[in-house]
Design an enzyme around this catalytic site. Sequence first.
Site, PDB file in Angstrom:
ATOM      1  N   ASN A 105       1.627   6.445  10.822  1.00 23.08           N
ATOM      2  CA  ASN A 105       2.083   5.629   9.699  1.00 23.08           C
ATOM      3  C   ASN A 105       2.936   6.502   8.765  1.00 23.08           C
ATOM      4  O   ASN A 105       2.462   7.530   8.276  1.00 23.08           O
ATOM      5  CB  ASN A 105       0.871   5.070   8.957  1.00 23.08           C
ATOM      6  CG  ASN A 105       1.259   4.046   7.905  1.00 23.08           C
ATOM      7  OD1 ASN A 105       2.136   4.294   7.088  1.00 23.08           O
ATOM      8  ND2 ASN A 105       0.592   2.914   7.908  1.00 23.08           N
TER       9      ASN A 105
ATOM     10  N   HIS B  91       3.552   7.144   3.592  1.00 23.77           N
ATOM     11  CA  HIS B  91       3.400   8.140   2.537  1.00 23.77           C
ATOM     12  C   HIS B  91       4.581   9.102   2.464  1.00 23.77           C
ATOM     13  O   HIS B  91       4.788   9.747   1.426  1.00 23.77           O
ATOM     14  CB  HIS B  91       2.078   8.873   2.700  1.00 23.77           C
ATOM     15  CG  HIS B  91       0.905   7.978   2.450  1.00 23.77           C
ATOM     16  ND1 HIS B  91       0.553   7.550   1.190  1.00 23.77           N
ATOM     17  CD2 HIS B  91       0.044   7.367   3.293  1.00 23.77           C
ATOM     18  CE1 HIS B  91      -0.497   6.752   1.269  1.00 23.77           C
ATOM     19  NE2 HIS B  91      -0.820   6.619   2.533  1.00 23.77           N
TER      20      HIS B  91
ATOM     21  N   HIS C 124       4.395  -0.154   6.849  1.00 28.56           N
ATOM     22  CA  HIS C 124       3.900  -1.294   6.088  1.00 28.56           C
ATOM     23  C   HIS C 124       4.959  -1.679   5.071  1.00 28.56           C
ATOM     24  O   HIS C 124       5.168  -0.989   4.077  1.00 28.56           O
ATOM     25  CB  HIS C 124       2.589  -0.938   5.381  1.00 28.56           C
ATOM     26  CG  HIS C 124       1.974  -2.077   4.633  1.00 28.56           C
ATOM     27  ND1 HIS C 124       0.757  -1.984   4.011  1.00 28.56           N
ATOM     28  CD2 HIS C 124       2.410  -3.353   4.407  1.00 28.56           C
ATOM     29  CE1 HIS C 124       0.459  -3.137   3.432  1.00 28.56           C
ATOM     30  NE2 HIS C 124       1.460  -3.982   3.651  1.00 28.56           N
TER      31      HIS C 124
ATOM     32  N   ARG D 142       5.606  -3.700   2.247  1.00 28.08           N
ATOM     33  CA  ARG D 142       4.872  -4.467   1.248  1.00 28.08           C
ATOM     34  C   ARG D 142       5.802  -5.405   0.488  1.00 28.08           C
ATOM     35  O   ARG D 142       7.006  -5.140   0.358  1.00 28.08           O
ATOM     36  CB  ARG D 142       4.170  -3.527   0.266  1.00 28.08           C
ATOM     37  CG  ARG D 142       3.051  -2.698   0.882  1.00 28.08           C
ATOM     38  CD  ARG D 142       2.369  -1.863  -0.188  1.00 28.08           C
ATOM     39  NE  ARG D 142       1.747  -2.720  -1.178  1.00 28.08           N
ATOM     40  CZ  ARG D 142       0.434  -2.969  -1.252  1.00 28.08           C
ATOM     41  NH1 ARG D 142      -0.390  -2.406  -0.372  1.00 28.08           N
ATOM     42  NH2 ARG D 142      -0.056  -3.759  -2.180  1.00 28.08           N
TER      43      ARG D 142
ATOM     44  N   ARG E 254       6.912  -0.873  -2.531  1.00 32.16           N
ATOM     45  CA  ARG E 254       6.562   0.350  -3.256  1.00 32.16           C
ATOM     46  C   ARG E 254       6.841   1.612  -2.453  1.00 32.16           C
ATOM     47  O   ARG E 254       6.956   2.690  -3.015  1.00 32.16           O
ATOM     48  CB  ARG E 254       5.101   0.331  -3.698  1.00 32.16           C
ATOM     49  CG  ARG E 254       4.094   0.401  -2.560  1.00 32.16           C
ATOM     50  CD  ARG E 254       2.674   0.493  -3.068  1.00 32.16           C
ATOM     51  NE  ARG E 254       2.280  -0.685  -3.825  1.00 32.16           N
ATOM     52  CZ  ARG E 254       1.029  -0.921  -4.207  1.00 32.16           C
ATOM     53  NH1 ARG E 254       0.085  -0.041  -3.922  1.00 32.16           N
ATOM     54  NH2 ARG E 254       0.718  -2.009  -4.864  1.00 32.16           N
TER      55      ARG E 254
ATOM     56  N   GLU F 288       3.287  -3.502   9.687  1.00 35.43           N
ATOM     57  CA  GLU F 288       2.193  -4.088   8.919  1.00 35.43           C
ATOM     58  C   GLU F 288       2.797  -4.944   7.820  1.00 35.43           C
ATOM     59  O   GLU F 288       3.721  -4.507   7.128  1.00 35.43           O
ATOM     60  CB  GLU F 288       1.317  -2.997   8.308  1.00 35.43           C
ATOM     61  CG  GLU F 288       0.560  -2.167   9.322  1.00 35.43           C
ATOM     62  CD  GLU F 288      -0.322  -1.118   8.687  1.00 35.43           C
ATOM     63  OE1 GLU F 288      -1.161  -0.539   9.403  1.00 35.43           O
ATOM     64  OE2 GLU F 288      -0.166  -0.872   7.467  1.00 35.43           O
TER      65      GLU F 288
ATOM     66  N   GLU G 159      -7.062  -4.602  14.681  1.00 37.22           N
ATOM     67  CA  GLU G 159      -7.217  -3.265  14.134  1.00 37.22           C
ATOM     68  C   GLU G 159      -8.389  -3.305  13.164  1.00 37.22           C
ATOM     69  O   GLU G 159      -8.360  -4.031  12.164  1.00 37.22           O
ATOM     70  CB  GLU G 159      -5.962  -2.792  13.409  1.00 37.22           C
ATOM     71  CG  GLU G 159      -6.115  -1.385  12.839  1.00 37.22           C
ATOM     72  CD  GLU G 159      -4.889  -0.882  12.112  1.00 37.22           C
ATOM     73  OE1 GLU G 159      -5.058   0.003  11.244  1.00 37.22           O
ATOM     74  OE2 GLU G 159      -3.779  -1.358  12.397  1.00 37.22           O
TER      75      GLU G 159
END
Length: 242
Positions: free
Chosen positions: A7, A10, A43, A45, A49, A70, A151
């Site tokens: 992922n 970050h 992901h 969002r 963000r 995601e 998941e």
Amino acid sequence: MRALSVNLDHIATLRQARGTAYPSLTTAAGICEIAGADGITLHLREDRRHIQDRDLELISEVSLLPVTLEMAPTEEMLRIALKQRPRTVTLVPEHRLEITTEGGIDAIRSASTLKPVVDALKSEGIRACLFLEPERDQIEQARALGADSVELHTGRYAELFDERRHGEELNRIELAVTYGVSLGLQMNAGHGLHYQNIRPLAAIKGLQEFSIGHGIVSRSVFVGLERAIREMADLVRAQAPD
């Protein structure tokens, strides 16, 4: 063989903190390839963000690894998924004030919302995955909705592991995996996983893919991204049961 999907959220968080063009997510995706990862997870969002629409577009174009998107089960996100066509879409709950995803989606209460999204994804050849708590009724509902995979949310396991009280939760996850496999679902796991707590989880028979981001990116600060990915991939595969 056990699979590791890295992922990259970050890394995007670090970039967005200064609004710069670096660190580059496409560079990170390339490192994932050479380091032995099996996939990339992003992901997107609703509040954007960290991952941005352009990140998904670019990585979908250049990555040699399969991409998992995601997303919340909304009309906007469904349109994006159908346009970018990742290999898998994992449907997750999303709340504006949360720091990160706080738990699994309720597949029973949200069935009327999830069903058309799952159907639309599968009609275009995109695998549909639900991010769920390790509960039998939730997994059964995932199958009823036509999901290809589940998941399992491992956040509680991760919290209890740090307190050395994770045995019961580990057993709950193992039972959930066994039940999901019996229904013909691919069973995956993710959230809060790092280099210590992955070992007992990866020893569970039937788990196929692990989505890990924060732990890998945190270690990469000290040893570099390529080494951090290789170390995690080795841990995931070394613990696989016969």
